[in-house]
Each structure stands twice: as C-alpha cells, then as structure tokens.
Design an enzyme around this catalytic site. Sequence first.
Site, PDB file in Angstrom:
ATOM      1  N   TYR A  26      -1.272  -0.736  10.547  1.00 24.40           N
ATOM      2  CA  TYR A  26      -1.563  -1.377   9.260  1.00 24.40           C
ATOM      3  C   TYR A  26      -0.402  -1.163   8.285  1.00 24.40           C
ATOM      4  O   TYR A  26       0.099  -2.109   7.662  1.00 24.40           O
ATOM      5  CB  TYR A  26      -2.873  -0.805   8.683  1.00 24.40           C
ATOM      6  CG  TYR A  26      -3.090  -1.132   7.226  1.00 24.40           C
ATOM      7  CD1 TYR A  26      -3.319  -2.441   6.818  1.00 24.40           C
ATOM      8  CD2 TYR A  26      -3.053  -0.130   6.253  1.00 24.40           C
ATOM      9  CE1 TYR A  26      -3.511  -2.742   5.471  1.00 24.40           C
ATOM     10  CE2 TYR A  26      -3.246  -0.419   4.916  1.00 24.40           C
ATOM     11  CZ  TYR A  26      -3.476  -1.732   4.528  1.00 24.40           C
ATOM     12  OH  TYR A  26      -3.653  -2.021   3.195  1.00 24.40           O
TER      13      TYR A  26
ATOM     14  N   LYS B 271       2.468  -3.870   6.449  1.00 21.90           N
ATOM     15  CA  LYS B 271       2.790  -3.963   5.012  1.00 21.90           C
ATOM     16  C   LYS B 271       4.291  -3.788   4.803  1.00 21.90           C
ATOM     17  O   LYS B 271       4.921  -4.485   4.009  1.00 21.90           O
ATOM     18  CB  LYS B 271       2.022  -2.886   4.230  1.00 21.90           C
ATOM     19  CG  LYS B 271       0.536  -3.105   4.182  1.00 21.90           C
ATOM     20  CD  LYS B 271       0.192  -4.313   3.333  1.00 21.90           C
ATOM     21  CE  LYS B 271      -1.265  -4.679   3.430  1.00 21.90           C
ATOM     22  NZ  LYS B 271      -1.570  -5.966   2.793  1.00 21.90           N
TER      23      LYS B 271
ATOM     24  N   SER C  64       0.832  -1.201   0.000  1.00 19.18           N
ATOM     25  CA  SER C  64       0.000   0.000   0.000  1.00 19.18           C
ATOM     26  C   SER C  64       0.867   1.251   0.000  1.00 19.18           C
ATOM     27  O   SER C  64       1.967   1.256   0.578  1.00 19.18           O
ATOM     28  CB  SER C  64      -0.874  -0.007   1.257  1.00 19.18           C
ATOM     29  OG  SER C  64      -1.470   1.250   1.460  1.00 19.18           O
TER      30      SER C  64
HETATM   31  P1  NAD Z   1     -10.697  -7.410   1.425  1.00 18.78           P
HETATM   32  O1  NAD Z   1     -10.829  -7.429   2.893  1.00 18.78           O
HETATM   33  O2  NAD Z   1     -11.901  -7.175   0.608  1.00 18.78           O
HETATM   34  O3  NAD Z   1     -10.007  -8.765   0.928  1.00 18.78           O
HETATM   35  C1  NAD Z   1      -9.082  -9.477   1.711  1.00 18.78           C
HETATM   36  C2  NAD Z   1      -9.510 -10.943   1.704  1.00 18.78           C
HETATM   37  O4  NAD Z   1      -8.571 -11.667   2.491  1.00 18.78           O
HETATM   38  C3  NAD Z   1     -10.883 -11.154   2.328  1.00 18.78           C
HETATM   39  O5  NAD Z   1     -11.662 -11.952   1.470  1.00 18.78           O
HETATM   40  C4  NAD Z   1     -10.595 -11.881   3.641  1.00 18.78           C
HETATM   41  O6  NAD Z   1     -11.609 -12.766   3.994  1.00 18.78           O
HETATM   42  C5  NAD Z   1      -9.285 -12.576   3.309  1.00 18.78           C
HETATM   43  N1  NAD Z   1      -8.444 -12.853   4.472  1.00 18.78           N
HETATM   44  C6  NAD Z   1      -8.094 -12.010   5.470  1.00 18.78           C
HETATM   45  N2  NAD Z   1      -7.310 -12.638   6.364  1.00 18.78           N
HETATM   46  C7  NAD Z   1      -7.159 -13.911   5.899  1.00 18.78           C
HETATM   47  C8  NAD Z   1      -6.487 -15.058   6.384  1.00 18.78           C
HETATM   48  N3  NAD Z   1      -5.812 -15.040   7.528  1.00 18.78           N
HETATM   49  N4  NAD Z   1      -6.535 -16.197   5.667  1.00 18.78           N
HETATM   50  C9  NAD Z   1      -7.226 -16.259   4.515  1.00 18.78           C
HETATM   51  N5  NAD Z   1      -7.902 -15.208   4.017  1.00 18.78           N
HETATM   52  C10 NAD Z   1      -7.870 -14.048   4.701  1.00 18.78           C
HETATM   53  O7  NAD Z   1      -9.565  -6.342   1.071  1.00 18.78           O
HETATM   54  P2  NAD Z   1      -9.154  -5.746  -0.347  1.00 18.78           P
HETATM   55  O8  NAD Z   1      -9.628  -4.355  -0.421  1.00 18.78           O
HETATM   56  O9  NAD Z   1      -9.519  -6.701  -1.426  1.00 18.78           O
HETATM   57  O10 NAD Z   1      -7.586  -5.718  -0.158  1.00 18.78           O
HETATM   58  C11 NAD Z   1      -6.774  -6.779  -0.581  1.00 18.78           C
HETATM   59  C12 NAD Z   1      -5.352  -6.518  -0.121  1.00 18.78           C
HETATM   60  O11 NAD Z   1      -4.910  -5.281  -0.664  1.00 18.78           O
HETATM   61  C13 NAD Z   1      -5.195  -6.397   1.401  1.00 18.78           C
HETATM   62  O12 NAD Z   1      -3.992  -7.033   1.769  1.00 18.78           O
HETATM   63  C14 NAD Z   1      -5.096  -4.904   1.622  1.00 18.78           C
HETATM   64  O13 NAD Z   1      -4.327  -4.598   2.757  1.00 18.78           O
HETATM   65  C15 NAD Z   1      -4.407  -4.440   0.356  1.00 18.78           C
HETATM   66  N6  NAD Z   1      -4.715  -3.048   0.027  1.00 18.78           N
HETATM   67  C16 NAD Z   1      -6.001  -2.676  -0.135  1.00 18.78           C
HETATM   68  C17 NAD Z   1      -6.306  -1.356  -0.420  1.00 18.78           C
HETATM   69  C18 NAD Z   1      -7.736  -0.911  -0.590  1.00 18.78           C
HETATM   70  O14 NAD Z   1      -7.982   0.283  -0.633  1.00 18.78           O
HETATM   71  N7  NAD Z   1      -8.697  -1.804  -0.702  1.00 18.78           N
HETATM   72  C19 NAD Z   1      -5.277  -0.408  -0.558  1.00 18.78           C
HETATM   73  C20 NAD Z   1      -3.972  -0.832  -0.412  1.00 18.78           C
HETATM   74  C21 NAD Z   1      -3.697  -2.167  -0.132  1.00 18.78           C
HETATM   75  C1  UD1 Z   2      -7.141   4.946   3.600  1.00 21.02           C
HETATM   76  C2  UD1 Z   2      -5.955   4.483   4.398  1.00 21.02           C
HETATM   77  C3  UD1 Z   2      -4.995   3.755   3.487  1.00 21.02           C
HETATM   78  C4  UD1 Z   2      -5.707   2.637   2.754  1.00 21.02           C
HETATM   79  C5  UD1 Z   2      -6.911   3.225   2.019  1.00 21.02           C
HETATM   80  C6  UD1 Z   2      -7.730   2.193   1.324  1.00 21.02           C
HETATM   81  C7  UD1 Z   2      -5.716   6.184   6.153  1.00 21.02           C
HETATM   82  C8  UD1 Z   2      -4.861   7.252   6.723  1.00 21.02           C
HETATM   83  N1  UD1 Z   2      -5.304   5.615   5.008  1.00 21.02           N
HETATM   84  O1  UD1 Z   2      -6.672   5.849   2.644  1.00 21.02           O
HETATM   85  O2  UD1 Z   2      -3.959   3.199   4.233  1.00 21.02           O
HETATM   86  O3  UD1 Z   2      -4.819   2.022   1.841  1.00 21.02           O
HETATM   87  O4  UD1 Z   2      -7.757   3.879   2.959  1.00 21.02           O
HETATM   88  O5  UD1 Z   2      -8.248   1.269   2.233  1.00 21.02           O
HETATM   89  O6  UD1 Z   2      -6.746   5.830   6.685  1.00 21.02           O
HETATM   90  N2  UD1 Z   2     -13.043  11.090   3.128  1.00 21.02           N
HETATM   91  C9  UD1 Z   2     -14.092  11.907   3.446  1.00 21.02           C
HETATM   92  N3  UD1 Z   2     -15.218  11.344   3.962  1.00 21.02           N
HETATM   93  C10 UD1 Z   2     -15.344  10.013   4.199  1.00 21.02           C
HETATM   94  C11 UD1 Z   2     -14.259   9.163   3.867  1.00 21.02           C
HETATM   95  C12 UD1 Z   2     -13.123   9.748   3.351  1.00 21.02           C
HETATM   96  O7  UD1 Z   2     -14.021  13.110   3.247  1.00 21.02           O
HETATM   97  O8  UD1 Z   2     -16.397   9.568   4.690  1.00 21.02           O
HETATM   98  C13 UD1 Z   2     -11.837  11.678   2.516  1.00 21.02           C
HETATM   99  C14 UD1 Z   2     -10.571  11.450   3.325  1.00 21.02           C
HETATM  100  O9  UD1 Z   2     -10.380  12.487   4.259  1.00 21.02           O
HETATM  101  C15 UD1 Z   2      -9.530  11.442   2.211  1.00 21.02           C
HETATM  102  C16 UD1 Z   2     -10.266  10.855   1.009  1.00 21.02           C
HETATM  103  O10 UD1 Z   2     -11.644  11.022   1.291  1.00 21.02           O
HETATM  104  O11 UD1 Z   2      -9.139  12.754   1.890  1.00 21.02           O
HETATM  105  C17 UD1 Z   2      -9.991   9.370   0.800  1.00 21.02           C
HETATM  106  O12 UD1 Z   2     -10.244   8.699   2.015  1.00 21.02           O
HETATM  107  P1  UD1 Z   2     -10.274   7.091   2.080  1.00 21.02           P
HETATM  108  O13 UD1 Z   2     -11.122   6.549   0.998  1.00 21.02           O
HETATM  109  O14 UD1 Z   2     -10.615   6.722   3.484  1.00 21.02           O
HETATM  110  O15 UD1 Z   2      -8.790   6.665   1.758  1.00 21.02           O
HETATM  111  P2  UD1 Z   2      -7.407   7.184   2.390  1.00 21.02           P
HETATM  112  O16 UD1 Z   2      -7.641   7.876   3.665  1.00 21.02           O
HETATM  113  O17 UD1 Z   2      -6.658   7.870   1.338  1.00 21.02           O
END
Ligand code: NAD
Ligand code: UD1
Length: 357
Positions: A169, A173, A145
């Site tokens: 978190y 990572k 991330s």
């Molecule tokens: P998500 O929670 O929708 O998907 C993660 C999946 O992993 C889920 O289906 C959950 O059931 C499974 N899981 C969790 N722990 C597990 C375990 N111990 N064993 C087996 N399965 C397990 O999340 P996502 O949004 O799809 O994110 C996927 C990955 O990307 C995560 O590692 C997250 O940290 C990373 N990531 C996500 C975002 C985002 O904004 N969604 C941003 C940056 C990084």
């Molecule tokens: C957050 C996490 C980041 C993670 C990402 C996706 C933090 C500091 N960072 O990013 O690690 O990878 O989520 O899961 O939490 N906002 C509003 N109203 C809302 C929600 C968000 O105004 O109800 C604004 C936030 O202030 C920000 C932007 O929208 O400026 C994006 O927010 P969000 O979607 O939560 O993602 P990040 O905070 O960038």
Amino acid sequence: MSRLTRKITGSDLILFNVTFDMAILVCGATGFIGSHFCVLALQQGLDLLLLDNLENSSPKVLNAIREVTGISPRFVEVDIRDKSSLDAVFATNQVDSVVHFAGYKAVGESAAEPLRYYRNNVDGSLNLLESMKEHGVRKLVFSSSATVYGVPEFNPYTEEHRKRPFNPYGQTKSVVEDMMYDLCASDPQYALVALRYFNPIGAHPSGMLGEDPKGIPNNLMPFITKVAVGQLAELGVFGDDYDTVDGTGVRDYIHVMDLAYGHIRALQYLNSNAGYQAINLGAGRGYSVLELVSAFERINGVSIPYVIKPRRDGDLAAYWADASKAERLLGWKTQLGIDEMVRDAWAWQSANPNGYN
Ligand code: NAD
Ligand code: UD1
C-alpha cells in the site's frame, strides 16, 4: 493570504474566504475523507463534480452531503481504471483541477493482494494523470500517506525524511508521488500536491457523515466506536510494551474536518504555485492507544472494555508529523483536538449504528 471571515454552520472550523474559482473533479468523492471534503468545499461555494465507483462507499453518502449542505452534488459513477470513461468525464465537463482520493487503503490486504493494489492505486492514478494531460488539466491534490516514510529515522517526520514504505500500500502511494514529481519536472506548468495524511479520525459534527468500514474494522477509532455501540465486545490493544508514555502505540490523529480543510488550502495554493510539493497533514503531536480510549470515555461517557493483545505485525511504536511545512505553504494547521475527534466519531456512530445501511 485570505481573510479570516466566518464559521461555517455545522462545523467547528474557522475558515478563510475562498478566493478562487475553479471547477474541481473529486475522485473517490463518496469515501470517508472525500465525502467530508465535498461537504466543506460545497459549503465554501466551490464547483464540484463528484466521481466514485462506489466500490467502498454507499450512494447514500450523496443524500447525506445534500442534507448537510442543501446542495445536490453532481455525481458520476466511474471507475478510474476505465480510461475511456474517465476521458469522457473530462471531455464533457469543465475541469480545472482534480482532488484524488480514489484508491484502496488497507495495509494487510495490500500485502495479501499486491497486484490488485498496484492496479487500482498506481494504474488508476496513471489513467487520471494521462486524462488530465490530454485535456490540459495540470492541477492535482493527491491523497498520500505518512506510511510512505516507513520506520522513523527521526521523529517527528519532516517531508525530507527518506521514503521507505514497507508494505505494498505504501509503495503504491510512493510510486504515485514519484510520477507527480517527474511530471512537474517535465513541464513547469504542472502544479501537483501530495498530502501525506497521518491518522484521520472523527466525523462531520452533524453526525450525518462518518467512517463506515465494511466488516470488522482494522483501524483503532472505528473499532472503538463499534465497541461503544455494542457491536463488538471489547477492544484488543496491540501491545503495551512499546517505548512510549504507557507502552501502547502512539499516532498523530487528525480530525477529518481539519484534513478536509487542508485540501481546500492546497487547492488554493496550487492555483498560484506551480511545481510539486509533498506536504504532511497532521496535528504535530501523538496520542497513545490508551490516551485515545480514555478521551473517548471521558467525553462521551461510554466505557470501552479492552484487553491487551500481542503487538500487530508491521506496527511501529510511535510517530507523528512535523506539520510546519503545511503551515508555511498552505497557512493551515489543525484546529480541532482529540476531544472533538472522539466526540464527532461517537456522534456519527451512535446516530448510525449500521453506518449508511
Ligand atoms: P475510502 O475507501 O473511504 O474512500 C476511497 C473511495 O475511492 C471509495 O469511495 C471508493 O469506492 C473509491 N474508489 C476506490 N477505487 C476506485 C476506482 N478505481 N475508481 C473510482 N473510485 C474508486 O478511503 P478514505 O479513508 O476516504 O481514503 C481516501 C484516500 O486517502 C485513499 O487514497 C487512502 O489511501 C488515503 N489515505 C487514507 C488514510 C485513512 O486513514 N483513511 C490515511 C492516509 C491516506
Ligand atoms: C494504519 C496503516 C496506515 C494507514 C492508517 C489509516 C499500518 C502499519 N498502517 O495506520 O498505513 O494510513 O492505518 O488507514 O497498518 N490498534 C489497536 N487495536 C486495534 C487497532 C489498532 O491497538 O484494534 C493500535 C495500533 O497498534 C496502533 C494504533 O492503534 O498503535 C493505530 O492503529 P490504526 O488505526 O490501525 O492506524 P495505523 O496502524 O497507525
């Protein structure tokens, strides 16, 4: 580099021929990003084994994958914290490489329950790397991330930006990235890629797969779609006094299908390149909260009432990706813009007001 060939049905992406043949274990396969990756990879003809413990996803995702692709995915319900079950997966299946999405991802929750986050994200990944080692699997794509960078010393972040995550978190990572780096240094046969995602949003354009957070969403896009569908009254905008275009926070939003495709390119890359790489996956430009809201309203014809609220603790004003390394190494850059992101997020939420339930 492979040839430009075709448009895949149901996706706006221009895809390249997949020229590699490998059996891929997908951990966290039924989650938001994993499920979109699985659809694209199955449609590209890749051989997948899906793994998830279903803690944060629904088994109905498997039906959706089947309906969109016409392929019944192979699935095992396994928790990666359970090393012996993980070993059994490697012992009984051909696995050439792993894509690892499994983990927890809520920043606020990680601050409240850090040990749970370390146990799942770090210990789970350690189990996975150990099982891989024991079974001779040396290729991995890992979901990292942009949060590993911490407060920007410069914008856009390049991969050389110092890593200084300021929440548990992000620490988890960063630790997994470091394990991957050390492993590659110990054995030149390893090929491990950490993809540093910026802000993934959107959904599959079919409207059949999307993001389905439990409870009230923490993140912006799912909050907007819940307001649009009438389940939440209004959006709270966290701060309008940042030094940005309109005072609201700026992020690099990336369509989840673009992100999914980045993983396919990364798999292709590590098939012929050993060593460790950390690579940003972002669009390389930022949008403010209000810009995202107004794009949503314009494209979908739905109004999103909002109120300005105080800044959220731990939020940064603005950051976005330098995505040039991904283009250089993977031949990948985003193809879908903000209009497709808000269109597809709404296609999913409006067709499935209660998500997979
Ligand atoms: P998500 O929670 O929708 O998907 C993660 C999946 O992993 C889920 O289906 C959950 O059931 C499974 N899981 C969790 N722990 C597990 C375990 N111990 N064993 C087996 N399965 C397990 O999340 P996502 O949004 O799809 O994110 C996927 C990955 O990307 C995560 O590692 C997250 O940290 C990373 N990531 C996500 C975002 C985002 O904004 N969604 C941003 C940056 C990084
Ligand atoms: C957050 C996490 C980041 C993670 C990402 C996706 C933090 C500091 N960072 O990013 O690690 O990878 O989520 O899961 O939490 N906002 C509003 N109203 C809302 C929600 C968000 O105004 O109800 C604004 C936030 O202030 C920000 C932007 O929208 O400026 C994006 O927010 P969000 O979607 O939560 O993602 P990040 O905070 O960038």
